[in-house]
Design an enzyme around this catalytic site. Structure first.
Site, PDB file in Angstrom:
ATOM      1  N   HIS B 166      44.544  63.756  54.341  1.00 14.22           N
ATOM      2  CA  HIS B 166      43.928  65.058  54.578  1.00 14.22           C
ATOM      3  C   HIS B 166      42.664  64.790  55.384  1.00 14.22           C
ATOM      4  O   HIS B 166      41.783  64.059  54.942  1.00 14.22           O
ATOM      5  CB  HIS B 166      43.584  65.756  53.259  1.00 14.22           C
ATOM      6  CG  HIS B 166      42.963  67.098  53.470  1.00 14.22           C
ATOM      7  ND1 HIS B 166      43.674  68.271  53.385  1.00 14.22           N
ATOM      8  CD2 HIS B 166      41.700  67.459  53.805  1.00 14.22           C
ATOM      9  CE1 HIS B 166      42.875  69.293  53.644  1.00 14.22           C
ATOM     10  NE2 HIS B 166      41.668  68.826  53.901  1.00 14.22           N
ATOM     11  N   CYS B 167      42.597  65.342  56.579  1.00 10.73           N
ATOM     12  CA  CYS B 167      41.463  65.067  57.449  1.00 10.73           C
ATOM     13  C   CYS B 167      40.499  66.252  57.452  1.00 10.73           C
ATOM     14  O   CYS B 167      40.818  67.305  58.007  1.00 10.73           O
ATOM     15  CB  CYS B 167      41.950  64.801  58.866  1.00 10.73           C
ATOM     16  SG  CYS B 167      40.632  64.266  59.975  1.00 10.73           S
ATOM     17  N   PRO B 168      39.312  66.121  56.841  1.00  2.56           N
ATOM     18  CA  PRO B 168      38.371  67.240  56.863  1.00  2.56           C
ATOM     19  C   PRO B 168      37.839  67.536  58.265  1.00  2.56           C
ATOM     20  O   PRO B 168      37.481  68.667  58.552  1.00  2.56           O
ATOM     21  CB  PRO B 168      37.245  66.778  55.934  1.00  2.56           C
ATOM     22  CG  PRO B 168      37.387  65.311  55.820  1.00  2.56           C
ATOM     23  CD  PRO B 168      38.785  64.970  56.110  1.00  2.56           C
ATOM     24  N   GLY B 171      40.206  69.797  59.598  1.00  2.00           N
ATOM     25  CA  GLY B 171      40.396  70.934  58.702  1.00  2.00           C
ATOM     26  C   GLY B 171      41.827  71.167  58.302  1.00  2.00           C
ATOM     27  O   GLY B 171      42.260  72.310  58.130  1.00  2.00           O
ATOM     28  N   ASN B 172      42.621  70.102  58.174  1.00  2.00           N
ATOM     29  CA  ASN B 172      44.036  70.260  57.849  1.00  2.00           C
ATOM     30  C   ASN B 172      44.586  68.926  57.349  1.00  2.00           C
ATOM     31  O   ASN B 172      43.966  67.880  57.534  1.00  2.00           O
ATOM     32  CB  ASN B 172      44.794  70.688  59.113  1.00  2.00           C
ATOM     33  CG  ASN B 172      46.061  71.468  58.798  1.00  2.00           C
ATOM     34  OD1 ASN B 172      46.451  71.628  57.648  1.00  2.00           O
ATOM     35  ND2 ASN B 172      46.729  71.937  59.833  1.00  2.00           N
TER      36      ASN B 172
END
Lengths: 156, 337
Positions: B166-168, B171-172
């Protein structure tokens, strides 16, 4: 556009599938069988071809296996790593993936073919036997759901 | 015959989506719940490029060549395009099991286990993939046995196929459907940051020949992308390694296919050679999203006693694109190849 509206315009098809729709809305669901994915060859989309015991009284084993085999072949064709997918991928990358807005990918074309095949199988083979195949795309390509309708609705 | 049509309210799939994702533009855009860091990423890229184009490009175009701002602009547009594509697309979320399917699975598990004790046994299923035994875990939230390489994202509360991480920053989640966009994003961002860094240094050097080094440094904006260059280039290198060995970040962190565990612990998903692995990850077929906005969850129309169903059996309305010259060219070129 509502599919039913189209059916009214094409009386032949309407007559053919009207019974199918009656089946769906008037018949009670007796049971549901779920054909799971077959992961022995990796993450490619393949479904198990083992004949479920619940369908023994409903349909021929050969007929069922033929349907499953055709579906598996179609999914294999969709996910094939060939020259077409590579050319599509490279062109998409060069255009910063904006090309997906304009053209239909090979995968989408085959999925349409699969949807048509399932519809055709439902009309010709499964509906007369009180069964209904659900397109696995509706379930995220995880299962093929086969709905078994109660027998008494067919005799009405 | 008079037909009275009565429409019941239509519900799109994204309106009844059980996970924590947010949808925009009528379901066409799908993002995670927390998007603050994504806006930070956008601002950082825009500000850095803005400063570069404003302060350095004129000087470099005059002194060296006007191609520099052109290449810069192309890289910048590619970065933004791939970032938005990564952030807004469905990563490959697996739809949760329908109640019937969940009940069927429960029945099968009970039959397999025999007794029903107080403590339910761990729900796993073993499959053999290309000679390697892989354990499929049961997801209690989604009520499915997760396919191989899928994982449940606790932030988005979904099972995602081929879950990478999950890559902040985008944002997804990064999964099966958007991994290639993510990789192109970090790769092009590496080129962009190195490009900007190199030309800002060039600007300082050229300027310092005229007005002295310290003055040149004062005139030029602080090299904002100095530290980000190393982290982004490092990340691109890491993902290049992952792609070439056909692994996900999740598998690498867990050491799933590490030879340290045992000699027979090989990666069953690898195609054997680096070239095929790269082609499969970047140019392989892209499966469609199950959360497409145009899917109607239920359409019912009643007309004078005839019950007509809008979607029977439910079909995915794959968008029709014009079968234009380009598509024909594609088919022609593939047949030639």
């Amino acid at each position: 556009m509502c599919r039913g509206h189209v059916l009214i315009c094409w009386p032949f098809f309407f007559l053919q599938t009207h019974s199918l729709q009656d089946l769906r809305h008037q018949a009670a669901v007796a049971a549901k069988v779920f054909i799971q994915r077959d992961y022995t060859n990796g993450t490619l989309c393949q479904f198990q071809t083992k004949f479920p015991s619940e369908l023994e009284t409903k349909i021929d084993k050969q007929q069922f296996e033929e349907t499953m085999r055709t579906l598996n072949n179609l999914y294999a064709e969709a996910e094939k790593l060939g020259s077409q997918s590579y050319v599509e991928g490279c062109l998409a990358c060069l255009t910063a993936y904006t090309i997906f807005l304009c053209i239909e990918t090979h995968y989408e074309k085959v999925l349409k073919k699969i949807a048509k095949y399932i519809q055709e199988q439902n009309d010709k083979v499964y509906a007369p036997r009180g069964l209904l195949l659900t397109d696995p795309l509706e379930r995220g390509l995880r299962v093929i759901e086969i709905t078994i309708f109660e027998d008494r609705s067919l005799t009405q | 015959m008079k037909m009275v049509l009565k429409k019941t309210p239509k519900k799109r799939k994204w309106e009844t989506f059980p996970g924590r994702n947010k949808f925009y533009c009528d379901g066409r855009i799908m993002m995670a719940k927390q998007t603050g860091v994504f806006y930070l990423t956008l601002v950082l890229i825009l500000v850095t490029c803005g400063l570069f184009f404003t302060f350095d490009c004129w000087f470099l175009a005059e002194q060296l060549t006007p191609i520099i701002p052109v290449i810069g602009a192309v890289l910048f547009l590619f970065v933004i395009g791939t970032l938005l594509r990564t952030s807004f697309s469905d990563p490959g979320v697996l739809p949760r099991a329908t109640p019937d399917e969940a009940a069927d699975l429960e029945r099968q598990i009970d039959v397999a286990n025999g007794s029903t004790g107080y403590r339910p046994p761990p729900r796993t299923k073993e499959v053999v993939i290309n000679g390697q035994t892989v354990k499929l875990k049961y997801c209690f939230t989604c009520k499915i046995f997760r396919p191989p390489r899928a994982s449940h994202c606790s932030l988005c509360d979904n099972c995602v196929e081929r879950f990478d991480h999950h890559c902040p920053w985008v944002g997804n989640c990064v999964g099966k459907r958007n991994y290639r966009f993510f990789y192109m994003f970090i790769l092009s961002l590496s080129f962009l940051t190195v490009f900007i860094f190199a030309f800002v240094i060039t600007h300082i050097i050229l300027n310092s020949q005229r007005i002295g080094f310290l003055s040149a440094l004062k005139d030029s904006p602080v090299v904002v992308c100095f530290f980000s260059v190393w982290s982004i280039v490092g990340l691109s290198g890491f993902h290049t390694y992952l792609i070439s060995s056909n692994q996900t970040t999740n598998e690498d962190i867990k050491g799933s296919w590490s030879s340290k565990r045992s000699k027979d612990n090989y990666n069953p998903y690898s195609y054997g050679n680096i070239f095929t692995n790269c082609c499969a990850a970047l140019c392989g077929p892209l499966p469609p999203s199950e959360q497409v906005a145009a899917i109607w969850a239920s359409i019912c129309m009643h007309a004078c006693g005839h019950r007509l169903s809008g979607s029977f059996p439910p079909t995915l309305p794959i968008p029709h694109r014009p079968e234009g010259a380009f598509s024909l060219f594609l088919q022609f070129s593939c047949s030639v190849l």
